[in-house]
Write an enzyme that holds these catalytic residues in place. Structure first.
Site, PDB file in Angstrom:
ATOM      1  CB  CYS A 163     -51.542 -30.054  32.350  1.00  0.00           C
ATOM      2  SG  CYS A 163     -51.441 -29.471  34.070  1.00  0.00           S
ATOM      3  CB  CYS A 206     -53.624 -27.257  33.560  1.00  0.00           C
ATOM      4  SG  CYS A 206     -51.878 -27.371  34.001  1.00  0.00           S
ATOM      5  CG  ASP A 207     -56.194 -28.126  30.584  1.00  0.00           C
ATOM      6  OD1 ASP A 207     -56.213 -26.933  30.919  1.00  0.00           O
ATOM      7  OD2 ASP A 207     -55.380 -28.591  29.761  1.00  0.00           O
TER       8      ASP A 207
END
Length: 312
Positions: free
Chosen positions: A136, A139-140
């Site tokens: 992701c 997300c990261d």
């Protein structure tokens, strides 16, 4: 709390969508039974730090967030069964859900079984989630400011991830097993025209290189020459797609060609009284907050459906 043989609402899944649905259903006094699935807490339990979930300015561990949501649902009366459902019978009402050596009927069903990111199948890949391997970018990506990252894949998701990662990373390298991309022409152009993105064609990742701190690089194999080389990097983003966890519902609910549950008017599926929320019906966003939002919608729609039954 004892599990009833008949429930007003059953929730399948315990990620952000399922637990949010459980919170709302429990507060509406629907006394939901939550069947957690094989991975209680969902994909977020493999995330060490979540920085984009509202309300946690310092970030929060994925396991802790899911534990808090579960305790919140339990506080309002949700009942949990730690196991998986198989099979389900949706051809008559009330619906019947089998789980392990027992079964229960329900007047409404919320499906929040999520999706599973496809993996490269490399040794240590899963163990390195959160330590240099990610599925992701949204997300990261923030954790890779000024670093070098690799994106594996050639579709729209891979190109979206690669372009997004250029906001943070010093250099993004796309590794693709073919000599051309499968992404849509606009997404291809955005990625190919970006000066911070390099492409390595006709290659696959054979090994993830690590040290005590996490990922240090990858070993790649050229599929035309069989030559193997090493590429230094700080992060590996696997963007080869997701498989929705919908095997239980084939031939029972309408699915997209890719296997996601089709929903209309919010979270309504093709069967009245069955609602779907989260990644199992979302092929595009796949975020904890969007999953939670659809979990709220599904619970509210289930409550309205149950209210409508009283007049029949």
């Amino acid at each position: 709390m004892a599990i009833s043989e008949h429930c007003r609402t059953i929730v399948l899944g315990s990620g952000p969508a399922g637990l949010t649905a459980a919170i709302y259903a429990a507060r509406a006094q629907l006394e939901p039974l939550v069947i957690t699935g094989q991975q209680p807490g969902g994909q977020l339990t493999g995330t060490t730090e979540i920085e984009n979930f509202p309300g946690f300015p310092e970030g929060i561990d994925g396991n802790e967030l899911m534990d808090r949501m579960r305790r919140q649902a339990e506080r309002f009366g949700a009942c949990f069964f730690d196991g998986s459902a198989s099979p389900v019978e949706l051809d008559r009402h009330p619906f019947r859900i089998h789980f392990e050596d027992r079964s229960a009927t329900c007047d409404s069903l919320i499906v929040a079984t999520g999706a599973t990111p496809r993996q490269l199948g490399l040794p240590g890949e899963v163990e390195l989630y959160g330590r240099g391997v990610s599925v992701c970018a949204t997300c990261d990506g923030f954790f890779y400011r000024g670093k070098r990252v690799v994106v594996v894949g050639g579709g729209d998701t891979a190109m979206e991830d690669a372009v997004f990662l250029t906001r943070f990373a010093e250099k993004v390298t796309v590794v693709h097993r073919r000599d051309s991309l499968r992404a849509s022409p606009p997404m291809q152009k955005r990625a190919l025209d970006n000066p911070k993105i390099d492409f390595i064609w006709n290659c696959t990742v054979r090994r993830i290189l690590t040290d005590a701190g996490g990922v240090t690089g990858i070993r790649i194999k050229n599929l035309q020459t069989d030559e193997e080389t090493e590429l230094a990097c700080d992060g590996l983003f696997v963007a080869i797609g997701h498989d929705p966890n919908t095997g239980l519902f084939r031939d029972q609910l309408e699915l997209t060609p890719d296997g996601f549950i089709v929903t209309t008017d919010g979270c309504q599926t093709s069967v009245p009284g069955v609602f779907a929320a989260g990644d199992v019906q979302d092929a595009h966003f796949r975020q904890a907050i969007t999953a939670a939002g659809t979990g709220c919608q599904a619970a509210m729609q289930a409550e309205r459906f149950l209210e409508s039954l009283k007049g029949n």
